[in-house]
Design a protein around this motif. Sequence first.
Motif, PDB file in Angstrom:
ATOM      1  N   SER A  28      10.693  45.405  -3.259  1.00  0.00           N
ATOM      2  CA  SER A  28      11.911  46.062  -2.755  1.00  0.00           C
ATOM      3  C   SER A  28      11.501  47.325  -2.007  1.00  0.00           C
ATOM      4  N   GLY A  29      12.425  47.843  -1.200  1.00  0.00           N
ATOM      5  CA  GLY A  29      12.141  49.080  -0.474  1.00  0.00           C
ATOM      6  C   GLY A  29      11.936  50.242  -1.431  1.00  0.00           C
ATOM      7  N   TYR A  30      12.704  50.254  -2.505  1.00  0.00           N
ATOM      8  CA  TYR A  30      12.569  51.314  -3.509  1.00  0.00           C
ATOM      9  C   TYR A  30      11.146  51.309  -4.070  1.00  0.00           C
TER      10      TYR A  30
ATOM     11  N   VAL B 160       7.724  58.028   7.410  1.00  0.00           N
ATOM     12  CA  VAL B 160       9.080  57.859   7.937  1.00  0.00           C
ATOM     13  C   VAL B 160       9.670  56.563   7.388  1.00  0.00           C
ATOM     14  N   ASP B 161      10.802  56.697   6.709  1.00  0.00           N
ATOM     15  CA  ASP B 161      11.526  55.543   6.166  1.00  0.00           C
ATOM     16  C   ASP B 161      12.565  55.122   7.206  1.00  0.00           C
ATOM     17  N   GLU B 162      12.377  53.931   7.753  1.00  0.00           N
ATOM     18  CA  GLU B 162      13.263  53.448   8.831  1.00  0.00           C
ATOM     19  C   GLU B 162      14.245  52.386   8.318  1.00  0.00           C
ATOM     20  N   ALA B 163      14.591  52.478   7.023  1.00  0.00           N
ATOM     21  CA  ALA B 163      15.486  51.472   6.419  1.00  0.00           C
ATOM     22  C   ALA B 163      16.730  51.217   7.271  1.00  0.00           C
ATOM     23  N   HIS B 164      17.324  52.298   7.792  1.00  0.00           N
ATOM     24  CA  HIS B 164      18.594  52.137   8.521  1.00  0.00           C
ATOM     25  C   HIS B 164      18.411  52.081  10.032  1.00  0.00           C
ATOM     26  N   ALA B 165      17.193  52.152  10.499  1.00  0.00           N
ATOM     27  CA  ALA B 165      16.961  52.100  11.950  1.00  0.00           C
ATOM     28  C   ALA B 165      16.362  50.768  12.371  1.00  0.00           C
TER      29      ALA B 165
ATOM     30  N   ALA C 211      10.284  50.582   5.441  1.00  0.00           N
ATOM     31  CA  ALA C 211      11.632  50.079   5.688  1.00  0.00           C
ATOM     32  C   ALA C 211      11.949  49.065   4.592  1.00  0.00           C
ATOM     33  N   THR C 212      13.105  48.449   4.701  1.00  0.00           N
ATOM     34  CA  THR C 212      13.495  47.428   3.729  1.00  0.00           C
ATOM     35  C   THR C 212      13.966  46.182   4.477  1.00  0.00           C
ATOM     36  N   CYS C 213      13.808  45.035   3.830  1.00  0.00           N
ATOM     37  CA  CYS C 213      14.343  43.782   4.408  1.00  0.00           C
ATOM     38  C   CYS C 213      15.803  43.593   4.013  1.00  0.00           C
TER      39      CYS C 213
HETATM   40  C1  PLP Z   1      16.466  54.999   3.213  1.00  0.00           C
HETATM   41  C2  PLP Z   1      16.281  53.930   2.184  1.00  0.00           C
HETATM   42  N1  PLP Z   1      15.066  53.717   1.685  1.00  0.00           N
HETATM   43  C3  PLP Z   1      14.838  52.771   0.760  1.00  0.00           C
HETATM   44  C4  PLP Z   1      15.874  51.990   0.278  1.00  0.00           C
HETATM   45  C5  PLP Z   1      15.594  51.003  -0.805  1.00  0.00           C
HETATM   46  O1  PLP Z   1      15.566  49.714  -0.312  1.00  0.00           O
HETATM   47  P1  PLP Z   1      15.782  48.447  -1.254  1.00  0.00           P
HETATM   48  O2  PLP Z   1      17.249  48.214  -1.340  1.00  0.00           O
HETATM   49  O3  PLP Z   1      15.046  47.350  -0.566  1.00  0.00           O
HETATM   50  O4  PLP Z   1      15.200  48.776  -2.595  1.00  0.00           O
HETATM   51  C6  PLP Z   1      17.153  52.158   0.802  1.00  0.00           C
HETATM   52  C7  PLP Z   1      18.248  51.268   0.381  1.00  0.00           C
HETATM   53  O5  PLP Z   1      19.110  51.518  -0.343  1.00  0.00           O
HETATM   54  C8  PLP Z   1      17.380  53.173   1.748  1.00  0.00           C
HETATM   55  O6  PLP Z   1      18.603  53.414   2.212  1.00  0.00           O
END
Ligand code: PLP
Length: 386
Positions: free
Chosen positions: A110-112, A205-210, A234-236
């Motif tokens: 997971s992204g977390y 740089v966390d590009e989760a939302h980009a 980033a996250t999928c």
């Molecule tokens: C900026 C950011 N980083 C990381 C995460 C975590 O991603 P994931 O839902 O895959 O654990 C999120 C999602 O909630 C997020 O908004």
Amino acid sequence: MGQSWIADELAAIAAAGRLRRRPVVEGRSGRTIRLGEGAPKGRLINWAGNDYLGLSRDLRVRNAAQREARRCGPGAGAARLLSGGLRLHRRFEERLAGWLGREDALLTPSGYQGNLALLGAIAGDGDLVILDRLGHASLYDGARLCGAEVVRFLHNDPADLERQLAKPARRRIVCVESVYSMDGDEAPLRDLRAACDRHGALLVVDEAHALGVLGPEGRGLCAELGVAPDAWTATCSKSLTAQGGLLAADRDLVELVVNRGRAGIYSTALAPAAAGAAEAALGLLHERPDLGRRLCERSLDLRGRLRAVGANVPEGRTPIIPILVGDEGSTLDLANRLRGHGHHAPAIRPPTVPPGGCRLRLSLSLGHRDKDLRLLVEAVRTCLAG
Ligand SMILES: Cc1ncc(COP(=O)(O)O)c(C=O)c1O
């Protein structure tokens, strides 16, 4: 026997008006949602999803998930370093690295966990992790867990970052998002990169939302601005509509995370269906490079129309559109009234945002129809009028 302090703790949360429940989703269509127990009957238009590009309904993405589940099973079966590392995982990583122009990439469950694994690998005792005040919980938690000293700098303020960077430490690691999850605003990445370079600091740089939204082919804000972070994450689970964490960086940094990132090492590898779906979605970004631009144009349009009916909506182009309200009571009231008009736009309250910063957070998708936007604007007009 029960421990009475647990009930006391819950009672304290409830007394502060912060008790959270797990809403049960009975049905979903991509743009609509049907909630169980206690919720209004019927479907609501969903403004709280992360499927920015509407790819969750795409047949290629869905078929890829089914195909990989049939081929490899419902789970990866083990952690990556044991026997859970599938050909599929590695292929996706190589593809992602090539697409982003980086030496290597790593897929985490997971992204977390990906952010935890990264920070656990690159920071520790004697180091300083400097976070934007509004950075995601996974960056904070990763920084706290790794044993480094943790400080924050004022949101999107390179001058304040520069002050924090002057503090003595073995190594300095700066963590930011490129698009912030609760405000939808963008980071001044060039200035942040320059500040890091002046102090020899690493930039994460966390590009989760980009991802999928900004930059050429949706490669993110770093790609749009020509900024190379030391680690790109980033996250999928958002534009790629599946699940899983993404890291892209130089080969050595990725190897260090593979070897030292406990959040990745001690957890079962990503499920084949999720990896297959995310890989297919990534392929669609490459084939349909205009998706992100179309979404941003839609966001600009919706923001303007909401402002025209009296909503306090900040400037911006991303699909995260906050309607700023302020106090908790008024925000909950607005969310409830919108629900009465057929819209699911939950209130965002502390601790997710600072006290006084309560808002509705609209998450716009290409899956929404023009009619959905029209109905939302009408409903906001009615609710704000009285
Ligand atoms: C900026 C950011 N980083 C990381 C995460 C975590 O991603 P994931 O839902 O895959 O654990 C999120 C999602 O909630 C997020 O908004």
